[in-house]
Design an enzyme around this catalytic site. Structure first.
Site, PDB file in Angstrom:
ATOM      1  N   SER A 149       0.833  -1.204   0.000  1.00  0.00           N
ATOM      2  CA  SER A 149       0.000   0.000   0.000  1.00  0.00           C
ATOM      3  C   SER A 149       0.870   1.258   0.000  1.00  0.00           C
ATOM      4  O   SER A 149       1.618   1.497  -0.934  1.00  0.00           O
ATOM      5  CB  SER A 149      -0.956  -0.041   1.192  1.00  0.00           C
ATOM      6  OG  SER A 149      -1.912   0.992   1.112  1.00  0.00           O
ATOM      7  N   ASP A 296      -3.192   6.438  -3.357  1.00  0.00           N
ATOM      8  CA  ASP A 296      -1.950   5.885  -2.837  1.00  0.00           C
ATOM      9  C   ASP A 296      -1.433   4.861  -3.852  1.00  0.00           C
ATOM     10  O   ASP A 296      -2.076   4.624  -4.881  1.00  0.00           O
ATOM     11  CB  ASP A 296      -2.159   5.313  -1.433  1.00  0.00           C
ATOM     12  CG  ASP A 296      -3.057   4.100  -1.415  1.00  0.00           C
ATOM     13  OD1 ASP A 296      -3.863   3.924  -2.355  1.00  0.00           O
ATOM     14  OD2 ASP A 296      -2.992   3.310  -0.444  1.00  0.00           O
ATOM     15  N   ASP A 298      -1.302   1.659  -4.359  1.00  0.00           N
ATOM     16  CA  ASP A 298      -2.118   0.561  -4.873  1.00  0.00           C
ATOM     17  C   ASP A 298      -3.550   0.998  -5.151  1.00  0.00           C
ATOM     18  O   ASP A 298      -4.408   0.181  -5.477  1.00  0.00           O
ATOM     19  CB  ASP A 298      -2.081  -0.657  -3.945  1.00  0.00           C
ATOM     20  CG  ASP A 298      -2.794  -0.426  -2.622  1.00  0.00           C
ATOM     21  OD1 ASP A 298      -2.741   0.719  -2.111  1.00  0.00           O
ATOM     22  OD2 ASP A 298      -3.386  -1.379  -2.079  1.00  0.00           O
ATOM     23  N   ASP A 300      -6.130   1.993  -3.543  1.00  0.00           N
ATOM     24  CA  ASP A 300      -7.344   1.685  -2.790  1.00  0.00           C
ATOM     25  C   ASP A 300      -7.763   2.855  -1.905  1.00  0.00           C
ATOM     26  O   ASP A 300      -8.888   2.883  -1.404  1.00  0.00           O
ATOM     27  CB  ASP A 300      -7.205   0.393  -1.982  1.00  0.00           C
ATOM     28  CG  ASP A 300      -6.119   0.434  -0.916  1.00  0.00           C
ATOM     29  OD1 ASP A 300      -5.326   1.396  -0.889  1.00  0.00           O
ATOM     30  OD2 ASP A 300      -6.060  -0.520  -0.116  1.00  0.00           O
TER      31      ASP A 300
END
Length: 550
Positions: A149, A296, A298, A300
């Site tokens: 992340s 961010d 990734d 999500d």
């Protein structure tokens, strides 16, 4: 002396079965140099598998993220699935663009195939919500996303979902961890060279088609956006979603548009971190858009910034502010179902749901809990996570959240209004809910343990001149929440306030979440109410720091 010999022997045994030439070389040099301190750190235990899966620094040894650790995790997950009667079931595997992510994904596919499961890789590095969508879309029994992340560049991670498309929760985490511990040697884990398959573009097309459903047919699509992918994997999917929806093409923050696992322009690739948005602000001053959207790495999470009226400055909206704006927008669109949030998020969502006659639930921190709320229509948490289409993605989704907030900004733009105007309306209607956070990043995890112990042994009786009217140790659980490591204080006096203290589940941080609610009679009281709230929150921070010894 015997301990040192045992340590070196353990390192040599690990080295003998390490499948990665890079980490073999790294560990071999540590052994040759007799770097006992570093070896002790690498072999102090094993990276623990929990409800966040695995996350840690890349490197050799059982306390780091590497191919050997990932293969063991995959073997444990496969054994768990087989024990649950899922032999032959499909496991979908996604990955981001971090160092080693593609290797970890392929290793997982090989282990799943060797265990008698079917494995499918996403076609390339893609946002985590595409993986969460693909699990249910393809009828998989589980999914794995290789990502850390918004952690620093040296980290990677391993996030596990089950067939309902939600992240694992207890007891599944402990049961998978037990199966991982049962793996004695990688020589016992079959790893064929092929047998899995790579998905084609259909799964991404299906996800993009689903993103259309979060918007209202015929709604305005005029808001102009500056967008940063924060060196992650969001650009391609977000720009495709915006094009399908008919929004103006986002202006990209060029320096951060393409995936780069070294994240060269930021200290931490997290929109919440100081300095991370500076390039986006600079781009916005040139492009003069209606708002800035950031994902961010990734994709999500979704961050939003807005222009400060009468200046060329930009202000990041807090996650709680975006959470309230999206809730108000969904209410306006006629959404039905339960609104939910984590306990560390602003209580304003409950006020909005109550006024709309909608069910409302609080959960523990994390979308693994929020996504499981019965009848969920909308869920969010203050750390920039929003679930606006739970039937499509039972997790936070920074792409659909970006679409929805841009639709809201477009509707307000048509009325000559802004997101800040709507926040003012909500404050007048429900009271000014001001939030802040005291977040302490540590090198030594005992600092966090000591702070929690001090607060438990000597709980504060007042903070910022407000009386502590209730003090809950959440490790005991409540009538509505399972146990978790946290403390919750309710404050009362001239105004009401709330404090929650907990160790981060994914980073070496102690996190303290603060909220105060200041009544507002009309718009003329907003400015003094905000000033008053800022003072209260600053005083709570000061007093809480002293009480916790941080």
């Amino acid at each position: 002396m015997q301990q040192e010999q045992d340590l070196v022997a353990r390192a040599q045994a690990w080295l003998a079965e390490d499948p990665d030439s890079e980490t073999r070389d790294e560990l071999g040099k540590l052994i040759d140099a007799a770097d006992l301190d570093e070896l002790a750190a690498r072999f102090a235990g094993t990276l623990q598998f929990g409800t966040a899966g695995l996350r840690g620094e890349l490197g050799a040894g059982p306390m780091r993220m590497n191919r050997a650790v990932v293969m063991r995790a995959a073997a444990g997950l496969a054994a768990y699935l087989r024990a649950k009667g899922q032999e032959g079931g499909l496991v979908v595997i996604g990955y981001d663009a971090r160092h080693k992510s593609a290797d970890f994904a392929r290793d997982t596919a090989a282990v799943m195939t060797g265990a008698g499961l079917r494995a499918a890789l996403l076609p390339r590095p893609l946002p985590t919500p595409v993986l969460a969508f693909a699990i249910r879309h393809l009828g998989a029994v589980a999914g794995v996303e290789v990502t850390a992340s918004h952690n620093p560049p040296r980290d990677n991670g391993y996030k596990v979902y089950l067939g309902d498309g939600s992240q694992i929760v207890p007891p599944a985490d402990a049961e998978i961890a037990a199966e991982i511990d049962a793996v004695r040697s990688l020589a016992d884990v079959p790893r064929p060279e092929d047998g899995w398959f790579t998905l084609d573009e259909e799964v991404l097309e299906a996800y993009l088609a689903r993103t259309d459903e979060v918007l209202t047919n015929g709604s305005p699509r005029t808001a102009r956006v500056v967008y940063t992918a924060m060196h992650g994997v969001g650009k391609e999917v977000l720009t495709a979603a915006f094009a399908r929806a008919g929004f103006p093409e986002p202006v990209l923050v060029a320096e951060q548009a393409e995936p780069d696992p070294d994240f060269p322009t930021v200290a931490f690739p997290n929109p919440e971190e100081p300095g991370a948005m500076d390039l986006a602000f600079a781009t916005a001053r040139r492009a003069e858009p209606d708002l800035i959207v950031a994902n961010d790495p990734d994709a999500d999470r979704c961050a939003v910034a807005v222009p400060v009226p009468g200046s060329d400055e930009w202000r990041m909206l807090r996650g709680d502010e975006v959470g309230a704006l999206l809730a108000a927008h969904l209410v306006h669109k006629g959404a039905r179902g339960t609104f939910a949030e984590s306990i560390v998020s602003s209580s304003l969502l409950g006020r909005i749901a109550e006024a709309a006659g909608l069910p409302y639930e609080e959960t523990l921190t994390g979308f693994k809990w929020i996504a499981r709320v019965e009848g969920l229509r909308y869920g969010y948490e203050e750390a920039l996570g929003y679930c606006v289409d739970p039937e499509g993605v039972r997790d936070k989704d920074g792409i659909t959240a970006a679409l929805l907030v841009t639709e809201l900004a477009s509707e307000l733009k048509e009325q000559g209004r802004t997101l800040l105007d709507l926040l003012d309306d909500l404050a007048v209607e429900h009271g000014l809910h001001a939030t802040d956070q005291l977040s302490v990043r540590v090198e030594d995890l005992t600092v966090i343990a000591n702070a929690m112990s001090q607060l438990r042994e000597q709980p504060p009786t007042s903070l910022a001149g407000l009386r502590v009217t209730s003090s809950e140790d959440l490790t005991r659980g409540t009538d509505r929440l399972p146990p978790t490591d946290g403390l919750r204080y309710q404050l009362d006096g001239a105004v009401k306030a709330r404090v929650i203290v907990r160790p981060s589940g994914t980073e070496p941080k102690l996190k303290c979440y603060l909220e105060t609610v200041v009544p507002v009679a009309d718009a003329s009281e907003l400015a003094p109410a905000r000033e008053r709230a800022d003072g209260i929150l600053a005083a709570i921070k000061r007093d809480l720091s002293a009480a916790a010894g941080i």
